[in-house]
Motif scaffolding. Sequence first.
Motif, PDB file in Angstrom:
ATOM      1  N   THR A  51       0.825  -1.207   0.000  1.00 41.63           N
ATOM      2  CA  THR A  51       0.000   0.000   0.000  1.00 41.63           C
ATOM      3  C   THR A  51       0.860   1.258   0.000  1.00 41.63           C
ATOM      4  O   THR A  51       0.406   2.322  -0.430  1.00 41.63           O
ATOM      5  CB  THR A  51      -0.937   0.026   1.227  1.00 41.63           C
ATOM      6  OG1 THR A  51      -0.149  -0.097   2.429  1.00 41.63           O
ATOM      7  CG2 THR A  51      -1.948  -1.096   1.164  1.00 41.63           C
ATOM      8  N   THR A  55       2.592   3.068  -4.261  1.00 42.06           N
ATOM      9  CA  THR A  55       2.403   4.514  -4.359  1.00 42.06           C
ATOM     10  C   THR A  55       3.721   5.210  -4.644  1.00 42.06           C
ATOM     11  O   THR A  55       3.804   6.118  -5.486  1.00 42.06           O
ATOM     12  CB  THR A  55       1.796   5.063  -3.058  1.00 42.06           C
ATOM     13  OG1 THR A  55       0.663   4.275  -2.697  1.00 42.06           O
ATOM     14  CG2 THR A  55       1.350   6.503  -3.224  1.00 42.06           C
ATOM     15  N   SER A  93     -10.392   6.358  -1.678  1.00 47.14           N
ATOM     16  CA  SER A  93      -9.758   5.157  -1.116  1.00 47.14           C
ATOM     17  C   SER A  93     -10.460   4.680   0.146  1.00 47.14           C
ATOM     18  O   SER A  93     -10.432   3.482   0.470  1.00 47.14           O
ATOM     19  CB  SER A  93      -8.283   5.441  -0.801  1.00 47.14           C
ATOM     20  OG  SER A  93      -7.568   5.774  -1.965  1.00 47.14           O
ATOM     21  N   ARG A 106      -4.190   3.648  -4.794  1.00 47.14           N
ATOM     22  CA  ARG A 106      -2.908   4.152  -4.276  1.00 47.14           C
ATOM     23  C   ARG A 106      -1.912   4.395  -5.411  1.00 47.14           C
ATOM     24  O   ARG A 106      -1.090   5.313  -5.338  1.00 47.14           O
ATOM     25  CB  ARG A 106      -2.339   3.164  -3.261  1.00 47.14           C
ATOM     26  CG  ARG A 106      -3.084   3.119  -1.940  1.00 47.14           C
ATOM     27  CD  ARG A 106      -2.824   4.341  -1.097  1.00 47.14           C
ATOM     28  NE  ARG A 106      -1.476   4.311  -0.517  1.00 47.14           N
ATOM     29  CZ  ARG A 106      -0.964   5.317   0.197  1.00 47.14           C
ATOM     30  NH1 ARG A 106      -1.637   6.441   0.372  1.00 47.14           N
ATOM     31  NH2 ARG A 106       0.251   5.210   0.710  1.00 47.14           N
ATOM     32  N   GLN A 109      -2.950   7.618  -6.841  1.00 47.56           N
ATOM     33  CA  GLN A 109      -2.575   8.681  -5.912  1.00 47.56           C
ATOM     34  C   GLN A 109      -1.089   8.994  -6.016  1.00 47.56           C
ATOM     35  O   GLN A 109      -0.681  10.162  -5.938  1.00 47.56           O
ATOM     36  CB  GLN A 109      -2.938   8.279  -4.481  1.00 47.56           C
ATOM     37  CG  GLN A 109      -2.817   9.417  -3.481  1.00 47.56           C
ATOM     38  CD  GLN A 109      -3.314   9.022  -2.115  1.00 47.56           C
ATOM     39  OE1 GLN A 109      -3.054   7.902  -1.640  1.00 47.56           O
ATOM     40  NE2 GLN A 109      -4.048   9.912  -1.460  1.00 47.56           N
TER      41      GLN A 109
END
Length: 399
Positions: A51, A55, A93, A106, A109
């Motif tokens: 996670t 990203t 999210s 993610r 993002q």
Amino acid sequence: MIQQGTTTFRNISLALFAGGFITFALLYSLQPLMPEISTAFAITPAQSSLTLSVTTVAMALTMLFVGTLSDLVGRRYIMTAALVISSLIAILSAFSSGFTELLLLRILQGVALAGLPATAMTYLAEEIDTSSLGYAMGLYISGNSIGGMAGRFISGVITDWFSWRTAIGFIGVLGLCAALIFWLVIPPSRNYVKSAVSFSRIMPLLWSQCRNPRLLCLYGLGFLLMGGFVTLFNYIGFELTGEPYSLSQSVVGSLFVVYIMGTLSSTWMGRMADRYGRSHVLILTLVIILAGALCTLHADLWVKIVGLALFAFGFFGGHSIASSWVGLVAKQHVSQANALYLFFYYVGSSVSGTGGGVLYSVQDWQGIVGMIVVYVILAVILCRILAHLDERPSEATLK
């Protein structure tokens, strides 16, 4: 060029502090929640680290191109759009139905978040006088450190009170507020010149930066600094929520208050580097990092906390020096040089952050610290190479 003490300098510092704050709050808000995410989706610690890793990988790749985009459309627009879009994705999210969907959001993002850090360093290098650049960069990095601290702390507390989904959504709303402040305060670029560089020339330009041995050393330092930092803080939550400590998410999140040490060190070390030389002060930060990592091996909780504080102090000081150094070394196409530094910086985060999970599953906390010790040794070697290159008469003035 803008110097320290002027109103414009203060406005720039406030805007980039707010932008750096929310960028890193959004990026790292899930880091202390990895044990919760691991439980919620029945996955391993190494899988939960994705996670963050996906990203940062998305950020790293996007940064290679965002710098050129900002050359075409302007720094201010890119940075503001990055803050707004990444905040909206954080809100989305919070409603993700599964782990795969969360990872996809993610990734998006990370693409959005790349806009501010890839552009902010170039903006500062263009607008701030070199005599004040180290201090200005330190203020920006301090916003990063406080944002990373606040994001982790807020997400930990809200998760204990409500849920990890509520925590992510709340930080997204906070991000929209920070984006508004940024847009209202940041001054338009005075020294920005629209570039005619096409995207087809990006890779040759990036390759030309890699031919500079000093920049290569700085890129390696970015990889090692961030790799060790993220790995340590990725898995400290697993260490402290388990036996014999059994701390709650709120308490673990509150431990990230040690990031305040980064606020102190980034500005202070930046000033020291301007005065005493970057290579010498950078080695000092690495010694502090090593001391902090070794302290976390101690069984006593308070010694571990002191170690985390030392580690944060050394890391943010080292990063502020290395990142500001890139703009001074690069003679042309500074945007691409900064983009490459951040590329290696976040690749270090992704590779080491997830790879550290494998070490943690095999060697426990000793494996994490062992990896960091190796990284520090390699970083010191790179610093010595930089110091040797700085002794060349033609480059001495860049120090």
